[in-house]
Design a protein around this motif. Structure first.
Motif: not given
Length: 348
Positions: A144-147, A149-154, A164-166, A226-228
């Motif tokens: 959740r934190y990495e998502m 932080k990087n503005g990524l949708p679940v 490409p966002v991932y 270490e990864t989202a």
């Protein structure tokens, strides 16, 4: 074998004689203990626990483990076909055991109590060449934190991961070494069809940062930030979340692959009686309770206890996995996968 030694009453070296008796007694005990070479892909930190539980009931049998990832153990067994070194396989992907069975490398045996196992957790032949232990199911481990932080949708689906966002935020297992990786690849080819399945993996590869040799490692890497997103399996995700990791467990909506973990006797073993005892124990209630400590789905009905954070939608999204097809096409699929994507695999 019992050892006895008469010691003269008048001796100048009673301490030596006592030591000799003790040594011979120890030698006798060792001679009476059978040893089994057991090949496995079980988690390395679980091996002592498995051996200890078995030895509580069978202290006369010593287990010598040979452990590696699914692909490595399968390749090792195939390479040793003409000169087998293993006595028993305890904890290897069912598709691998189907490959070995087709090669005539397994000793058919019906363990005591095998009839109690759930449908699908034993070879259909009588006597069976292998028996199931538990099952693991694919899932996404999402930090959740990495998502955030990087503005990524679940992601909600497998195809969401093509966005490409991932790019650079996804890690998955290498199917050539990991049973979890192979169940992912074989399930995508079944879900989407072969042509579309390879197109899917082409797109996913663009977003993958690397492929690991372990099926649980992507989830562990997601748990530590270490990864989202780690492509792994549901029970590992639930267990890490239960330990406080900031994970969401996502079961892709198209459906998920799954795999049996199974056991068998290697044909040609010189320790058949001891191997049969291990196989008997492997389908017992005690063994299934042990499996439930690591997996939410086990072979013996009514044993599995609810697992905290294990997503309830898992069972309804498990695909109708064609294990025979996955086993028969394993070499071809892995060769094609490696030629396309292996450049991103981590060093062993």
């Amino acid at each position: 074998m019992k050892v006895s030694l008469a010691i003269p009453e008048k001796t100048g070296n009673k301490k030596y004689a006592a030591a000799l008796l003790a040594a011979l007694a120890s030698l006798s005990a060792s001679a009476e203990q059978a040893e089994l070479t057991v090949y496995t892909a079980l988690e390395a930190n679980d091996l002592k626990k498995y051996a200890d539980r078995f030895n509580e009931d069978h202290p006369d049998i010593k287990i010598n483990w040979v452990r590696d990832s699914t692909g490595i153990i399968t390749a090792k067994l195939l390479a040793e076909k003409e000169n087998p070194r293993a006595d028993v396989i305890w904890g290897l992907a069912g598709t691998s055991l189907l490959v070995l069975s087709d090669q005539g490398m397994l000793q058919p045996y019906a363990p005591v109590g095998v009839e109690k196992l759930a449908k699908g957790f034993r070879d259909a032949n009588d006597p069976p060449a292998w028996t199931g232990m538990d099952a693991w199911v694919a899932a996404l481990c999402v930090n959740r934190y990495e998502m955030e932080k990087n503005g990524l949708p679940v992601p909600k689906s497998w195809k969401d991961l093509l966005d490409p966002v991932y790019k650079g935020h996804v890690i998955m297992p290498n199917p050539a070494s990991s049973g979890t990786g192979y169940l992912d690849v074989s399930s995508w080819l079944q879900l989407f069809g072969e042509d579309e399945g390879w197109k899917y993996m082409d797109g996913l590869h663009a977003n993958i940062s690397r492929y690991t040799h372990s099926g649980s490692k992507p989830c562990k890497l997601a748990a530590t930030g270490e990864t989202a997103i780690g492509v792994s399996y549901a029970y590992r995700a639930a267990k890490l979340k239960n330990q406080g990791a900031p994970l969401d467990v996502v079961v892709p909506e198209e459906g998920v692959g799954w795999e049996l973990e199974a056991s068998a006797i290697v044909k040609g073993t010189h320790n058949l009686d001891a191997a049969k005892k291990l196989m008997d124990w492997s389908v017992s209630l005690r063994a299934n309770e042990l499996y439930n400590e690591g997996y939410a789905v086990v072979a013996l009905p009514g044993v599995a206890k609810p697992v905290a954070h294990f997503p309830p939608e898992v069972t309804e999204r498990m695909i109708e996995n064609d294990f025979s097809w996955a086993a028969a096409n394993r070499a071809r699929i892995l060769e094609q996968w490696s030629s396309r994507y292996d450049a991103k695999s981590e060093a062993e």
